[in-house]
Design an enzyme around this catalytic site. Sequence first.
Site, PDB file in Angstrom:
ATOM      1  N   ASP A  40      11.496  11.763   9.071  1.00  6.96           N
ATOM      2  CA  ASP A  40      10.950  11.314   7.780  1.00  6.96           C
ATOM      3  C   ASP A  40       9.490  11.743   7.665  1.00  6.96           C
ATOM      4  OD1 ASP A  40      10.975  10.094   5.266  1.00  6.96           O
ATOM      5  OD2 ASP A  40      10.328   8.167   6.065  1.00  6.96           O
ATOM      6  N   ILE A  48       0.828  -1.215   0.000  1.00  9.12           N
ATOM      7  CA  ILE A  48       0.000   0.000   0.000  1.00  9.12           C
ATOM      8  C   ILE A  48       0.860   1.263   0.000  1.00  9.12           C
ATOM      9  CG2 ILE A  48      -1.993  -1.064   1.099  1.00  9.12           C
ATOM     10  CD1 ILE A  48      -1.047   0.117   3.773  1.00  9.12           C
ATOM     11  N   GLY A  49       2.180   1.106  -0.006  1.00  9.80           N
ATOM     12  CA  GLY A  49       3.037   2.290  -0.028  1.00  9.80           C
ATOM     13  C   GLY A  49       4.497   1.913  -0.194  1.00  9.80           C
ATOM     14  N   GLY A  55      11.819   1.151   2.337  1.00 10.68           N
ATOM     15  CA  GLY A  55      11.191  -0.112   1.994  1.00 10.68           C
ATOM     16  C   GLY A  55       9.719   0.053   1.680  1.00 10.68           C
ATOM     17  N   LYS A  80       5.812  -1.898   7.900  1.00  5.05           N
ATOM     18  CA  LYS A  80       6.892  -1.296   7.115  1.00  5.05           C
ATOM     19  C   LYS A  80       8.072  -2.255   7.133  1.00  5.05           C
ATOM     20  CE  LYS A  80       7.823   3.123   7.626  1.00  5.05           C
ATOM     21  NZ  LYS A  80       7.690   3.801   6.323  1.00  5.05           N
ATOM     22  N   VAL A  83       5.493  -0.722   2.389  1.00  6.40           N
ATOM     23  CA  VAL A  83       4.517  -0.852   3.459  1.00  6.40           C
ATOM     24  C   VAL A  83       3.426  -1.799   2.988  1.00  6.40           C
ATOM     25  CG1 VAL A  83       2.893   0.347   4.963  1.00  6.40           C
ATOM     26  CG2 VAL A  83       5.001   1.497   4.239  1.00  6.40           C
ATOM     27  N   GLY A 105       8.602   3.774   0.173  1.00  8.56           N
ATOM     28  CA  GLY A 105       9.365   4.915   0.639  1.00  8.56           C
ATOM     29  C   GLY A 105      10.841   4.639   0.567  1.00  8.56           C
TER      30      GLY A 105
END
Length: 872
Positions: free
Chosen positions: A707, A590-591, A596, A612, A598, A593
């Site tokens: 972050d 779902i994400g 790594g 995460k 998520v 960054g």
Amino acid sequence: MATAAVAGATYLPLFSAVLLLISPLIAASSSARAAALPTVAEQPQELLLTFKASLKDSSGALSTWSTSTPYCNWSHVTCTGAGAGDAVSVALSLQGLGLSGDISAASLCRVPGLVALSLASNGFNQTVPLQLSRCTSLVSLNLSSGAFWGPLPDQLAMLTSLTSLDLSGNDIEGQVPPGLATLQGLQVLNLGGNRLSGVLHPALFRNLTRLHFLDLSKNQFLESELPPELGEMGSLRWLFLQGSGFSGAIPQTFLQLEQLEVLDLSMNSLTGALPIGFGLKFQKLLALDLSQNGFSGPFPKEIDKCVMLQRFQVQGNEFTGDLPAGLWSLPDLRVIRAENNLFSGRLPELSTVLSRLEQVQVDNNSFSGGIPQSIGLIRTMYRFSASLNQLNGSLPDNLCDSPAMGIINVSHNSLSGPIPEFKNCKRLVSLYLSGNGLTGPIPASLGGLPVLTYIDVSSNGLTGGIPVELQNLKLALLNVSYNKLAGRVPLSLISGLPAVFLEGNPGLCGPGLPNDDCDAPLRKRQGLALAATVASFVTGVMLLALGAFAVCRRLHGSSSSSSPWKPVLFYPIKLTGEELLASFHDKNVIGRGAFGRVYLIELQDGQNVAVKRMVSSGKPAFRAVNNVMKVLAKIRHRNIAKVLGFCYSEGEVSIIYEYMQMGSLQDLICAPKFTVRWNDRLRIAIGVAQGLAYLHHDCIPRVLHRDLKSSNVLLADGFEPRITGFGIDGVIGEKAYRSSLASDLNYSCYIAPELSCTKKPTHLMDVYSFGVILLELITGKPAEQPALDDSVDIVRWVRRRINVTDGTAQILDPGISRTAEQGMQMQATLELALRCTSVMPDQRPAMDEVVRSLQLLRSPQGPPSTGIAPEP
């Protein structure tokens, strides 16, 4: 997450084309679909007035509707075919009128000849009315951004005359009904920006063979591979599937879409190599966006057959090999974005006469060789960005001779030689040359460039002094740290710059600097500096040796007893390390960054958690990770997401957070229409500020986030924000943390400019990141690239406009319907955001001051302040 906003601006003209496409069909349908003449009791005027009576029209937009005027003369009503003997076709265009209330579809659908209905951009806050299925003469139905929610009604399949259906920008959930496949005349289907879920039924695309326009973007809960049947839709010209959780590879059938003009598959979990021959038959393709996926392998050379291609965006994948040579010479190509891949080889020389390139962004790859001499001679070139590669050689003298050149970023390469004079760079705004091997002086001619605002030449081997001519510029950033500069620093630059931007140059002198006496013997200073350097070096070597010995002992002592996966849970959740590992697959992503991916994971009891997963080159020890995570798990505050636990394996740490159903603030901002009210935006801002202030001032021990960005702000019910992603630096170590951060250019706009030249992080860096989020809430634009015509981050975009006549009006989100008081609140928030994003850290406010400033702005009718007290 900015890509979606840019795509929206890019493809806006396509919607006009869609309207032109369906308008003849609306007109042609008048005779075939006209209803029988109404009775005296059901004249069109009466039916429309009954429909109006069910609405709330606070602005009086429908005040002209009355029986004293023919309904074809009413505002927002268009009649065609009203001549003698012709049936009348009626179109209602009620978009953006601030309407709400109930929709009396029963009376509306009895209006004879109703062929087009638009209720878009209103605030109905209800489910899609089932009775709209009675409007069987409709050719076009537009309910986009109307605050509709609930499932997509199966009954819409009864509107068999539809050629255009637009339900985008709502909160429609559930599966796409397979029954829509009966709408075989449909040419436009837009379901983007909703909460659709599940797997897409193949029959839906097998039957809708006449579709020209299909948008399923920003439906993050879809769990589907790309249906091969999409490739059989031979009429498809515009295909938008970005940000919708698609996984797997691109089907071979996609190569058959010969009519494609726009293909956007960005921000999904697609993987594998592209089909052989990809691009061979895309003769009409104007825009290709495959960014933010997991594609790998070489990029097919057949892309050079896309002779009409204007935008090529593949950033954020794992492509290898050369960028196809033919791509660079396509006659209409304007944008190449290939950053954050594994491309290699040399950048080619380009035709300076034929090329229409405006942006080339190839940062964070493995390109080698020199910078092409032709780059600066292309008259349309606005941005050239190739940082974090292996480029070598010298900077071309003509690098910014293009009359349009505004941004040059070739930092962190292996470039050498002097910095050219750059006398022709009349539109240059940003010059980033840090982290190379450049030598010689800083050219004094830079001081004559009229709009130069950002200069970063840190970490090179530059010599000489800082030119006094730089005082002529209105600089927001001048970073000359860690060079071999010497001499007196111009007084205005000392007073206007943070000291960290001058560090690492022991020969510089001036008031306020460590070396403040410019007339002291240089030799003595050099001797002391040398002695200190040697002592520091010896001490550092000893400490490193001792540290390495201790780490080796610790790793050796624990390796025999450690299991492959160690789950440590701080809350009573049911999850084993093996179950966690089994859940790490693309469909759960779902994400993404800097540290790594998520994942959204459903536990045995049905509870959802967000995980995460971080792979660290630093390979932190379990005991150190466990100590840090215990501290993070004890943090309790209503605006901070709970750390539920973590799972450890050698070189890898997975942090388990509570999950918020509404997603992140970034999801909200990057939606096709960011329509959140100002009061709710202010609520989000205050909540984030409170959470951050708690971390900075009230938490023991105090924590720096480091972050903070909109994707790390989750939203609970009522737009209550929860901060996540904090404390990562303590988990993976400072060196690995900085390395990961430097490799992720997508979110560099949230990072305070002083990070690159200071070893010690401060709370004011978090304040800068918060200021960027404030600007996102004020402008309604994503931080990375707020406007297509300005390839800059949101801080620079705002600062370019703030001093222009009527500049504030350009900055404040025009989509917000606001009172005069709220307009003043937005302007005050803008001023606060500018303070938070000051390039000079000491001019930024602390977070407790930010909280007080925002709380004072809250209107009396708003919810009461929650303060910054911890959660009970």
